[in-house]
Motif scaffolding. Sequence first.
Motif, PDB file in Angstrom:
ATOM      1  N   ILE A 199      -8.894   4.655   2.963  1.00 27.26           N
ATOM      2  CA  ILE A 199      -9.529   5.462   4.006  1.00 27.26           C
ATOM      3  C   ILE A 199      -9.361   6.915   3.576  1.00 27.26           C
ATOM      4  N   GLY A 229       0.794  -1.221   0.000  1.00 28.22           N
ATOM      5  CA  GLY A 229       0.000   0.000   0.000  1.00 28.22           C
ATOM      6  C   GLY A 229       0.821   1.262   0.000  1.00 28.22           C
ATOM      7  N   LYS A 230       0.123   2.362   0.273  1.00 29.18           N
ATOM      8  CA  LYS A 230       0.771   3.662   0.329  1.00 29.18           C
ATOM      9  C   LYS A 230       0.266   4.396   1.557  1.00 29.18           C
ATOM     10  N   GLY A 231       1.111   5.205   2.142  1.00 32.13           N
ATOM     11  CA  GLY A 231       0.682   5.973   3.302  1.00 32.13           C
ATOM     12  C   GLY A 231       1.638   7.119   3.527  1.00 32.13           C
ATOM     13  N   GLY A 232       1.694   7.589   4.752  1.00 30.58           N
ATOM     14  CA  GLY A 232       2.546   8.721   5.072  1.00 30.58           C
ATOM     15  C   GLY A 232       4.013   8.488   4.762  1.00 30.58           C
ATOM     16  N   ARG A 233       4.453   7.233   4.853  1.00 32.34           N
ATOM     17  CA  ARG A 233       5.864   6.935   4.585  1.00 32.34           C
ATOM     18  C   ARG A 233       6.120   6.561   3.134  1.00 32.34           C
ATOM     19  N   GLY A 250      -3.565   7.634   1.324  1.00 33.38           N
ATOM     20  CA  GLY A 250      -3.008   6.283   1.381  1.00 33.38           C
ATOM     21  C   GLY A 250      -3.998   5.252   0.892  1.00 33.38           C
ATOM     22  N   TYR A 251      -3.515   4.045   0.699  1.00 35.10           N
ATOM     23  CA  TYR A 251      -4.382   2.925   0.342  1.00 35.10           C
ATOM     24  C   TYR A 251      -3.666   1.628   0.689  1.00 35.10           C
ATOM     25  N   THR A 252      -4.434   0.563   0.804  1.00 33.74           N
ATOM     26  CA  THR A 252      -3.881  -0.756   1.103  1.00 33.74           C
ATOM     27  C   THR A 252      -4.385  -1.728   0.059  1.00 33.74           C
ATOM     28  N   ASN A 268       3.372  -4.638   4.554  1.00 31.47           N
ATOM     29  CA  ASN A 268       2.470  -4.392   5.657  1.00 31.47           C
ATOM     30  C   ASN A 268       1.760  -5.678   6.041  1.00 31.47           C
ATOM     31  N   GLY A 295       3.771   4.332  12.431  1.00 37.34           N
ATOM     32  CA  GLY A 295       2.947   4.626  11.271  1.00 37.34           C
ATOM     33  C   GLY A 295       1.888   3.569  11.054  1.00 37.34           C
ATOM     34  N   GLY A 296       1.249   3.613   9.874  1.00 41.46           N
ATOM     35  CA  GLY A 296       0.166   2.689   9.589  1.00 41.46           C
ATOM     36  C   GLY A 296      -1.167   3.339   9.878  1.00 41.46           C
ATOM     37  N   ARG A 310       4.707   1.375  -0.237  1.00 44.94           N
ATOM     38  CA  ARG A 310       5.314   0.179   0.352  1.00 44.94           C
ATOM     39  C   ARG A 310       4.829  -1.000  -0.471  1.00 44.94           C
TER      40      ARG A 310
HETATM   41  N1  LIG Z   1      -5.523   6.327   4.039  1.00 39.85           N
HETATM   42  C1  LIG Z   1      -5.181   5.047   4.010  1.00 39.85           C
HETATM   43  N2  LIG Z   1      -6.051   4.130   3.510  1.00 39.85           N
HETATM   44  C2  LIG Z   1      -5.738   2.826   3.470  1.00 39.85           C
HETATM   45  N3  LIG Z   1      -4.561   2.322   3.900  1.00 39.85           N
HETATM   46  C3  LIG Z   1      -3.649   3.181   4.411  1.00 39.85           C
HETATM   47  C4  LIG Z   1      -3.902   4.562   4.495  1.00 39.85           C
HETATM   48  N4  LIG Z   1      -2.820   5.165   5.048  1.00 39.85           N
HETATM   49  C5  LIG Z   1      -1.929   4.183   5.304  1.00 39.85           C
HETATM   50  N5  LIG Z   1      -2.410   2.994   4.925  1.00 39.85           N
HETATM   51  C6  LIG Z   1      -1.722   1.687   5.019  1.00 39.85           C
HETATM   52  O1  LIG Z   1      -0.794   1.698   6.085  1.00 39.85           O
HETATM   53  C7  LIG Z   1       0.541   1.465   5.594  1.00 39.85           C
HETATM   54  C8  LIG Z   1       1.554   2.228   6.401  1.00 39.85           C
HETATM   55  O2  LIG Z   1       1.190   3.580   6.394  1.00 39.85           O
HETATM   56  P1  LIG Z   1       2.228   4.752   6.719  1.00 39.85           P
HETATM   57  O3  LIG Z   1       2.933   4.341   7.950  1.00 39.85           O
HETATM   58  O4  LIG Z   1       1.357   5.973   6.840  1.00 39.85           O
HETATM   59  O5  LIG Z   1       3.140   4.796   5.489  1.00 39.85           O
HETATM   60  C9  LIG Z   1       0.454   1.892   4.138  1.00 39.85           C
HETATM   61  O6  LIG Z   1       1.478   1.298   3.356  1.00 39.85           O
HETATM   62  C10 LIG Z   1      -0.930   1.437   3.752  1.00 39.85           C
HETATM   63  O7  LIG Z   1      -0.950   0.029   3.473  1.00 39.85           O
END
Ligand SMILES: Nc1ncnc2c1ncn2[C@@H]1O[C@H](COP(=O)(O)O)[C@@H](O)[C@H]1O
Lengths: 103, 103, 103, 360, 360, 360
Positions: free
Chosen positions: C64, A40-44, C31-33, A58, A85-86, A47
């Motif tokens: 989300i 997925g994608k998120g703040g970091r 973000g997305y998963t 993840n 994170g997450g 991934r």
């Molecule tokens: N808004 C979002 N919607 C769905 N999944 C998310 C979202 N933000 C983060 N994630 C999931 O949480 C993981 C870690 O998030 P992060 O630590 O913010 O990079 C990401 O790689 C996504 O799989």
Amino acid sequence: MIKHRKKVEIVTDSVEIKTVIELLDEIGVSGYTIIRDVIGKGGRGKRMGDEVTDLLKNSYIMVICNDIEAHKIAEAIMSIKRKFGGICIVSDAIVISGHSPAP
Amino acid sequence: MIKHRKKVEIVTDSVEIKTVIELLDEIGVSGYTIIRDVIGKGGRGKRMGDEVTDLLKNSYIMVICNDIEAHKIAEAIMSIKRKFGGICIVSDAIVISGHSPAP
Amino acid sequence: MIKHRKKVEIVTDSVEIKTVIELLDEIGVSGYTIIRDVIGKGGRGKRMGDEVTDLLKNSYIMVICNDIEAHKIAEAIMSIKRKFGGICIVSDAIVISGHSPAP
Amino acid sequence: MTKLYRCAAFFFGFFLFAIFKLRKWRMQVNVSIIIDNLLHPPVLFFFLGMIASFCKSDLKIPDPLPKLFSLYLLLAIGFHGGVELNKTGINHAVIITLGAAILMAALVPVYTFFILKIKLDVANAAAIAATYGSISAVTFITAITFLETSGLAESGGYMVAALALMESPAIVIGIVLYKLFEKKEKKEGSLVPEPYGFSWGKVLHEAFLNGSVLLITGSLVIGLVSGEKGWDTLSPFAKDIFKGMLSFFLLDMGLIAAKRIGDVKNTGLFLPAFGVVIPVINACIGIFIARLIGLSQSDALVFSVLCASASYIAVPAAMRLSVPEANPSLYVPMALAITFPFNIIVGIPLYFYIITLFWK
Amino acid sequence: MTKLYRCAAFFFGFFLFAIFKLRKWRMQVNVSIIIDNLLHPPVLFFFLGMIASFCKSDLKIPDPLPKLFSLYLLLAIGFHGGVELNKTGINHAVIITLGAAILMAALVPVYTFFILKIKLDVANAAAIAATYGSISAVTFITAITFLETSGLAESGGYMVAALALMESPAIVIGIVLYKLFEKKEKKEGSLVPEPYGFSWGKVLHEAFLNGSVLLITGSLVIGLVSGEKGWDTLSPFAKDIFKGMLSFFLLDMGLIAAKRIGDVKNTGLFLPAFGVVIPVINACIGIFIARLIGLSQSDALVFSVLCASASYIAVPAAMRLSVPEANPSLYVPMALAITFPFNIIVGIPLYFYIITLFWK
Amino acid sequence: MTKLYRCAAFFFGFFLFAIFKLRKWRMQVNVSIIIDNLLHPPVLFFFLGMIASFCKSDLKIPDPLPKLFSLYLLLAIGFHGGVELNKTGINHAVIITLGAAILMAALVPVYTFFILKIKLDVANAAAIAATYGSISAVTFITAITFLETSGLAESGGYMVAALALMESPAIVIGIVLYKLFEKKEKKEGSLVPEPYGFSWGKVLHEAFLNGSVLLITGSLVIGLVSGEKGWDTLSPFAKDIFKGMLSFFLLDMGLIAAKRIGDVKNTGLFLPAFGVVIPVINACIGIFIARLIGLSQSDALVFSVLCASASYIAVPAAMRLSVPEANPSLYVPMALAITFPFNIIVGIPLYFYIITLFWK
Ligand SMILES: Nc1ncnc2c1ncn2[C@@H]1O[C@H](COP(=O)(O)O)[C@@H](O)[C@H]1O
Ligand SMILES: Nc1ncnc2c1ncn2[C@@H]1O[C@H](COP(=O)(O)O)[C@@H](O)[C@H]1O
Ligand SMILES: Nc1ncnc2c1ncn2[C@@H]1O[C@H](COP(=O)(O)O)[C@@H](O)[C@H]1O
Ligand code: NA
Ligand code: NA
Ligand code: NA
């Protein structure tokens, strides 16, 4: 039988899974379900998994529990999430179960 | 187009998947999604997967369906769940679809 | 910290994943998963995976996001879903997060 | 708990050291055959897996790679057996051996069932009985490699046919026992809608057409049909890299067996004792029958190992479906964490020792 | 961005063409050893992977197949090393070499940490320093194959022991540096509940019992214990198909390394320069020490390659847990996308060239 | 339905028995070459897979293991071809052969498209036409092993280059045909936002840089560049275990092909007939061209097999993206469940028989 419960969903780095499981076992939830190797994608950033280094993956955890447990999970997550994170979401769900739960 | 539907989620032992699919096909739901090789913990203890014996693995099934179908699934599950364990939850969801569904 | 958000879930053919990710990046969700190699049944029949041809596999995407983004996703999906099939659902969720989100 | 693990780790470390030392004296001592078996690389990789698991290392052979190794082993051993059978042909002696194999596979679950019922309910007794009636292909393969490394005569290709034939009957017998002795007390069982209930069709299908039975039987037939010429084609794949693949698989078996030891730790002494004593008894019955029907030493060893081994793949899968009341965290760890290591480490050389006494 | 990829693709196409042409002249030119290294199939498969990635092809070795290759390589190299060590025995020279290896693994992170701290914060400096102190098994393996293909003497089996010993110390040193220099500014860190925080037990466990350390050490011990006889058993698996498995793994490394180059592109020149210069410096220190303790040319090459290589598996996994503030998209791509290709393509023949100058 | 499966199972059982019997007489009968092909272990494993699937056994080669086998086969065949090409060099005859290959790959989709359009809509006709214009690497590999087992001369390494060149053109021609004949009736298609629509860039990228084309071409170039010396390095991996890996892959192909037969069962007779007749026609055109340009018997067989085979990997993947209106449950099962088994079982020996008639 029908029960109103909370559904807590957590997506976080796979290396954190152990920590989250310890936390859930400590809180004493009756069960949880884990999906490994979710991307997925998120703040970091993105991934998208990485076959060689086993990094950037993840895991998804779903917990069906009562309100009090959900509250405890949310509180614990709030404190550790800053570091890792997450994402963590909570929603409502109705649990369907047989007459007498398997022993 | 927007439709109000039920989302039924089931987590159970992977060996039961065939039975659950037969049940869903019989009830006549329009579709379902399955995630294999899900792990977790529940009434029967930890089920963390096992590479050699192919035991102790769960599968996750999600069905988007109307209220009547959800009711039928819940009833059928209530009767077989006693034997197999696992978890079954129902929640509300809005389905987004194109103007004319693909034939 | 608690925020009210939308949870958008999409299941579609794995070959479409790239298109959906482009779309999400364009809309600018945070973000997305993604869960790869999900199987199921829908309007186009059973899609139970196929090891040799890499066809007949779905992917599951969860996003989300806030209401406006959810609306945009729904609109975009409505226009492309006619061509590709699959399912898209929206529901409510509460996001739990730490005090200061990781930079 | 963690203390236990540390003890185990120490023990294994010491153990490795000991066999290393022993090796130097093995010419003088008489137990050299056991030592040689323990020094065989595939068996050492089994230890490595156990040690890694006891140390809680993150060493892991991720899914589905273990499946690659187990499919390979079944294919290779089946094919090799078929080619051998093609050489010897299907004669009188072969048919008698196969008959004895089926007999043992049917007999073992019956007598063990009544032993088990002393302490356990019908469902668990039936499931464990079926487990011990059936066989473990990897134990069989380790016995074959034991013969090879020790420079003894190869066992006949028809022993692979015996292996294939012994997998299924125990499943059927186990379920028959369960159905016969199951108390009708739980009448609420009728809540289970009919189509999702029990069916003999499913049971027989599961018993005779499950993946491992079909793959080994199919490969045997292919070896039989393609003969020497086919062997030239496949032998670099089916023979040369065989022990490497076995080492990898045993590494994983070690990892898993060690993880499972915890499951039987809390069940008292009955089940662990059962898991060690019954294999020895079954092996002895097997050796007795082997002597009776005039098998060679090598064939006798392989036959006794088949009798002594317990199934942790085919039978548990079938029991999960047909005897859902039985507890898989009893019958799987017994086969996997007690009987399998016992046979690999102590059993094979022990049975061979007994055979050498009787065949002289 | 896409322009950059096209350039890269062109460049590699031209490159392949050039080495093909050069091959014809290699008898005359003096750089023949570099060319030979580049024409070695495993290295060519590394290029193929990079090209495929630059062309945005969908070529992919899906998870967990790369794990199969990496587990295989660790097992095979460990086992082979153990067998060699069994031949030579553990003598004075071996112990000195192993001591030098541990010294280098502890020294490198310390001096690089202070270089890195000039431009980076403590967490990232510590993580990168640990990365360069530890080793890359595949770079080591490529050096071994380089020796073989060039018809040079084999390196001693104890170099595998050196490899295993150099993996862990850097992790511990890196974390010690981090703990010493970490500013106590972020006092809200105390919000993290104690049980989920830092523990030296976890760190040491991760450092010394992680999967790759255990597998290579275990295989080394197994090779040592089973010796020549064990080698006959496993060599078709551990040796004959070795370069094929290496080719496959390097194909995947090429795919991944190319994908990661983008990550370091935007960090300025410091880190990419670090990723090329430091390995050369470390190799030179390694060569110096090797000369000092009197290693052979082959052993010196392997030792210098160990010093020059950077870890992209064990160290990042440990750092993710123990120094979560460090950014994995810095230290992983540096090791994987810069230092690894540099060592594989330029480094190994370069270090060997330097050695030939000093050993004459 | 289940009756059908039982029939199939019986049929196959009988079949295996029959070829076993036939084998004894094969010296006398003239069809010995067909029998020999059927008795070849890899082909027998294909049958085993089909039987397992018809019996609804749970035998399964789990994802992504089949990918391991297919990547291996592409790498090995490409590398081997490159090494051979290095020996012969790229001469006039090679270039003519490659030209003929491209011509056939472009010609077949055009003429089959118009045959298909009689019964099907434009999208499906174009997708199926492209499928039959392209090639199946595993059919090619089986033809190569057929030559080897029959003791015939090896085909030239440039036939692998022909294989690589024939994969892409059919995709492009198929999409061109679709775009030309597609009726503009569905104007609501414009609802699809532009960025997610069709683009020639994507099509060409998919056609010429998809994973399988790139891997086989890249391995060919690597074989070409590293030559005899590289072959010594990789041959235990790329040659010795080759037929074992092929057997494993064909086992899986049998499992999948049998599962897919159901899909074409309900489409009437046209498509199944097409799937058998067109390959024979294409093979005959191929043989004719091969004679014209003076290929050897072995090269002619391989060329005709390339013409006769249909793609079930690269083309379907491209069609899913570019002709989404076409139904994958038509074109995949036709290639996989009809044409592939037909070529493997009947086609290869048949085409060879025709060739022996003409080359005398
Ligand atoms: N808004 C979002 N919607 C769905 N999944 C998310 C979202 N933000 C983060 N994630 C999931 O949480 C993981 C870690 O998030 P992060 O630590 O913010 O990079 C990401 O790689 C996504 O799989
Ligand atoms: N409360 C729960 N929340 C989430 N998943 C659960 C829960 N209870 C059971 N499960 C899932 O259902 C599987 C089987 O449950 P059980 O039969 O109760 O052991 C578990 O392994 C979990 O994956
Ligand atoms: N009603 C549904 N409930 C759950 N998943 C569905 C449903 N309909 C379709 N899907 C999923 O979406 C995929 C593609 O659907 P379709 O394009 O309609 O064949 C299916 O294979 C399922 O995985
Ligand atoms: Na037994
Ligand atoms: Na280093
Ligand atoms: Na063709």
